[in-house]
Structure formats: C-alpha cells, structure tokens
Enzyme design. Structure first.
Site, PDB file in Angstrom:
ATOM      1  N   GLU A 299       0.838  -1.264  -0.137  1.00  0.00           N
ATOM      2  CA  GLU A 299      -0.288   0.886   0.008  1.00  0.00           C
ATOM      3  C   GLU A 299       0.624   1.053   0.282  1.00  0.00           C
ATOM      4  O   GLU A 299       2.162   1.510   0.474  1.00  0.00           O
ATOM      5  CB  GLU A 299      -1.032  -0.497   0.928  1.00  0.00           C
ATOM      6  CG  GLU A 299      -2.088   1.304   1.658  1.00  0.00           C
ATOM      7  CD  GLU A 299      -2.402   1.706   2.592  1.00  0.00           C
ATOM      8  OE1 GLU A 299      -3.406   1.932   2.576  1.00  0.00           O
ATOM      9  OE2 GLU A 299      -1.811   0.355   3.506  1.00  0.00           O
ATOM     10  N   LYS A 359     -10.017   0.349  -2.152  1.00  0.00           N
ATOM     11  CA  LYS A 359     -10.064   0.658  -0.937  1.00  0.00           C
ATOM     12  C   LYS A 359     -11.561   0.222  -0.285  1.00  0.00           C
ATOM     13  O   LYS A 359     -12.238   1.184  -0.368  1.00  0.00           O
ATOM     14  CB  LYS A 359      -9.813   0.400   0.187  1.00  0.00           C
ATOM     15  CG  LYS A 359      -9.609   0.199   1.592  1.00  0.00           C
ATOM     16  CD  LYS A 359      -8.067   0.816   2.558  1.00  0.00           C
ATOM     17  CE  LYS A 359      -8.424   0.058   4.053  1.00  0.00           C
ATOM     18  NZ  LYS A 359      -7.365   0.971   4.615  1.00  0.00           N
ATOM     19  N   CYS A 410      -4.621  -3.424   3.623  1.00  0.00           N
ATOM     20  CA  CYS A 410      -4.503  -2.932   5.457  1.00  0.00           C
ATOM     21  C   CYS A 410      -5.461  -3.271   6.752  1.00  0.00           C
ATOM     22  O   CYS A 410      -5.707  -4.674   6.180  1.00  0.00           O
ATOM     23  CB  CYS A 410      -3.615  -1.422   5.637  1.00  0.00           C
ATOM     24  SG  CYS A 410      -3.279  -1.000   6.982  1.00  0.00           S
TER      25      CYS A 410
END
Length: 554
Positions: A299, A359, A410
């Site tokens: 990321e 995301k 994440c």
C-alpha cells in the site's frame, strides 16, 4: 423479652420470600477481588496477542472476567468489566498514538472497553440467575460472539482489532478455523473460559454443587482435552488444490525511514526503494532458475498515482518487463471533489493497467474523519487527515494469467466478510497490501500479519502479506510460513504459492454463525432475566441482615 421468629434465623432472603433456589449456588465475588480480577484478566488477554503470543492465557482472561462480574452489586461488576477492557484495549491499540496522539488513542481504548462493560453486565444477568452450568456457559459464549460482532461493525464499520481469533495464529485451536470461522473460534474460546471459571470456583469452594473437589476437576480436564483434541482436527477436503498448482509470487518490501508523526507524509525514498528491492528479488529468482508470475508492492508504494506521472509509470513498466510479470502497486488517487481512493493497480509489462481495486473499508480517524467539525474541537490532529478517503464498492479480484488473485488493503484483512467476498468472487490466492510505516515501532505490524495467517487457514487460501516496512510474510492455506521479512528491513518474500479452489465451511457459512449466536445470546439473556431464582445472593439490605442475625424483638 427477645425471641426468634420461626424460620427467620439463618434463612436466605430469597428463601423467606418463597423463591425457588437453583441447585448450583455460587458465592459472590467480593468487590475488591472483582476489581483486581478485572485488571489481571485484561492484562492476561493482552499477553495472548502478538508480540507475546501466550494464546493459552486468553480462556483464563475471559474466565477472570466472568468471575469478576459475579458480584452482588451491578455497579461493581460494571467497574470491574471496565477495568478489564481498559487493561486490554488501551495497550493493545497504542499504535493509534503514533498518528493520532495520546488523547484520541486513550479515547479509542476507553470506547472499546465499553463493549466489555456491555458484555459484563449481560453476563452477570445470566450468571446471578442461572449459575455456572453448561446452559449458561453456552449463552455466555454466544454473548461474547454477539458483543464482538457488534464491536466489529458499529460504529463506522467497527473495529475488529483484538478479536479472539487473532490471538490463535500459533494455537492448535486454529485448526478449527476453516470449519467454524472467526465467530466459531470466539465461541469455543469463550465456552472454554466458562468451564475454567466454573472449575476454579468449585476448587476454591465458592461454587456449591455436588462434591466440590470433583466438580472442579472435570471442567479443567475438559478444557485440556479439547485443546489436545484440536491438534488432530483434519482440514476440510474443500477447498481443493487448483489444477494450475501454484504461482511464484514476490512481495517486495522496499522499506523507508520512520515517518514524521507531525506530517504523516510518506518519505520520498519509498518509490526508488521499491524499484531497488524489486530488481534484487528478480535477480534472486533468476539465479534460482525460476520465473515470477506476479510481483506485489505494498500500500502507498508509489507516492503518486503512476497513471498521472509518466516517469513513475515508465519505471514501473521497466521493472515489470525485467521481472517478466505484472506488478501490483498501491497508490492514492485524488478525486475531483477533494477526496481520494486507496487503490491497488495491476500494472502489466506493456504499461497498461489491467485491474483497479479501491479499498472498501477505510479506517475512521485514520483515513477519513467522521463528523470532522465536532472531532476538531477535541483534537487538532484530525486535520492531519486532510482529505477523506472514499470507499470502493466492488471486491477486488484480479485476473493474472488466468489465476484469480484477491486483493485486500491493510486493515481489511481483519474482517471476515471482506475475506469471504474475494473468495466468493474467485480468488485462488489472497494478497494483502499494507503500509505499516504509519505505526512506527508499535506492535501493529506483527498483530496484522498474525491476522493474515489466521485468515489463510480460515479461508483455505494462501495469503501474501506485503508491507512497506514489515512485517511481510507468505502463508499457505495450512498456516505454514513460506517466507518472512522482519520490521525495518529491505527485502522481499518469495514463494511458490499454492492455489486453491472451492470454499471452506467457514466461508460457505458467511455471517450466519454470527447471526445465530447473537440471537441465541439475546434469547438467553432475556430468559435469564425473566426467571425468579438466583444462583448468587442479591445485595442484602441492612434491615434484612439484622433480621437474619437476630430475628425480631417485641
């Protein structure tokens, strides 16, 4: 002249009122002992998680919580539960202090602790009425799942950090994961905790049922037997190995200097470091006579969206051509209205982008600020998040030479529904891209990589977890570690990663275990509250105590 009223001396107040008393009687926990148990239990739960990994303490920690709510007064139980929650969540989430500062970090820990108070008061309602039997144990285990589910979904999508399953990455109990999922693992551990609680209270003479010594031994033996038994639990036959066998994947950890906590800006070294580490990984594979199928960057690994920066785009294309494999990069993409997306791009050897994933679960207060004007009055740190991240709408599964590669970014690896989505959409392997540089030297990175290992087993998929600064790792569907990079190092994780098709029973069940167990918990608490009997004596008023000691005089 004084005389004793017939039947008054020594009688329990509930007996004098004609209320039926259950067979299982439990002596109430003294207030001071309850508060001490609360603190010790919370610290025990903390020690069960990485980096300490003393997972076997977790059932004892929850057992201590159950014991500390067995008080005569509800407000003592509430305070003891709060202390348990604070002792657990405040140090567990200290990574939030890195970018948010002390006040928001402490507020986060205190807010999460309130869920433990909710559990404690509901658990007390069951225990004081029903005692510590198998039925109440099942209700309390379901109640733990219900509160954990609530904490993981509300508010703003919830925070699943600290869920029971994530302490089990090195436990034989994880063998149950592909069968029962994270909710099932929480249920099992909470049920074992109730056995421990009942056994310990019986051995200490505080639970009065049958022969005290024997009634305390068998619950302890049951816990030991269950843990030993899980060592030989077989994996499900589905998912099955893919006909394509495996992919050779390199996860590149470029590493950067520590981030300035005042600006939270990624150091400029991130992009050149990624290019250097990628070249080293390609050379290593080439020397071993292998061929890469996919390169994964973490990321925020490009600094700027390479689609809008020709020089960066050309550098990534050259690296992909050198690797003879596409590169999955992480980047931030601004929007016209001042927001941004946290994107994963599949960059091919011809310089085109074959897939984009945005995301789906941005982190509140880390990636966007809900009610910004209100929270600005509490801390000026909110303005460090200058633009709010928008949520994507579609699960990310990239087609890499005919293989389905699922993408999570994440904190998304901490949510089973997001993992289930990519598996249901055809992922044969899962990639997690993370930027743990934001959390400095805290334990956030090692806790997150443990979550990836848990979900590798639960989902029946290999997981390639890649961070900017570590930890990075590759896990097989059986939970084996193929490769690993520690914190603050430059390097890569490289492995021939097994591919799987089909779904585990845990993934197939979806959210139904959470729904069913939560409904069971609500029904159990309501049923206990409707009953008239008590297993723990209520707080005795002064007049009743005097009557019980000396009777009445006239």
């Amino acid at each position: 002249m004084t005389r004793t009223t017939s039947g008054a001396r020594g009688a329990h107040p509930a007996v004098r009122r004609g209320v039926r008393t259950p067979r299982d009687q439990v002596a109430p926990t003294p207030a001071l002992a309850a508060l001490v148990l609360g603190v010790l239990g919370g610290l025990g739960a903390l020690a069960a998680f990485p980096p300490y990994d003393l997972w076997m303490l977790l059932p004892f920690a929850i057992a201590a919580l159950n014991a500390c709510v067995l008080t005569r007064r509800w407000h003592v139980a509430a305070l003891a539960s709060l202390l348990w929650g604070l002792a657990f969540f405040v140090p567990l989430t200290i990574w939030a202090k890195t970018y948010a500062g002390p006040a928001p970090w402490l507020a986060l820990g205190a807010f999460e602790a309130l869920y433990i108070v909710l559990y404690g008061l509901a658990a007390r309602a069951v225990l004081v009425r029903r005692g510590i039997g198998l039925g109440s144990g099942i209700v309390l285990a379901a109640l733990w799942v219900a509160v954990e589910t609530l904490r993981s979904t509300f508010p703003w999508g919830g925070l699943s950090w600290g869920s029971v399953a994530f302490a089990l990455s090195d436990s034989p109990l994880l063998n149950l994961g592909p069968w029962i999922g994270t909710a099932g693992l929480s249920f099992v551990v909470a049920l074992l905790a109730q056995f421990l609680c009942g056994g310990a209270l019986a051995l200490l003479g505080r639970r009065h049922r049958g022969v005290r010594g024997l009634s305390g031994v068998w619950p302890m033996a049951t816990v030991v037997g269950v843990v030993i038994g899980t060592m030989v639990v077989p994996l499900p036959k589905n998912p099955a190995p893919s006909d394509d066998g495996s992919m050779t994947i390199a996860g590149v950890q470029g590493n950067v200097p520590p981030i300035d906590p005042e600006s939270l800006a990624m150091p400029s070294e991130i992009f050149p470091n990624q290019l250097t580490a990628t070249a080293d990984a390609v050379q290593q594979v080439r020397e071993d006579g292998g061929q890469l199928d996919l390169v994964v960057w973490p990321e925020d690994s490009t600094g700027w969206d390479p689609r809008a920066d020709a020089s960066r785009g050309q550098a990534i294309t050259a690296a992909a051509q050198d690797a003879q494999a596409p590169i999955m990069v992480g980047t931030q993409t601004p929007t016209d209205d001042g927001g941004r997306y946290n994107n994963s791009l599949l960059w091919t050897t011809d310089g085109t982008v074959a897939g984009v994933y945005a995301k789906r679960h941005p982190v509140p207060f880390g990636e966007y600020i809900p009610y910004r004007s209100f929270f600005r009055t509490l801390s000026d740190k909110v303005d460090l998040v200058s633009s709010d991240m928008k949520a994507g709408t579609q699960p990310g599964v990239f087609d890499v030479d005919g293989h389905g590669v699922g993408v999570l970014i994440c904190f998304e690896i901490a949510y089973q529904d997001l993992v289930d989505d990519v598996v249901d959409d055809g992922a044969q392997v899962i990639v997690v891209q993370s930027n743990n540089a934001l959390f400095g030297d805290s334990d956030e990175a090692i806790q997150q990589v443990a979550e990836s290992k848990v979900f590798a087993v639960v989902s029946g998929r290999s997981v390639v977890h890649v961070s900017t600064v570590g930890q990075s790792a590759i896990f097989t569907p059986e939970g084996r570690t193929l490769d690993y990079q520690d914190h603050w190092t430059q390097g890569s994780v490289i492995g021939e990663v097994p591919l799987r098709t089909g779904t585990t029973p845990a993934v197939a069940a979806g959210r139904w275990p959470e729904i069913v167990l939560s409904a069971l918990a609500i029904a159990g608490v309501l049923f206990a509250g409707a009953g008239g009997r008590r297993a723990v004596a209520p707080a005795v008023r002064r007049r009743e105590r005097a009557a019980a000691r000396g009777g009445s005089s006239r």
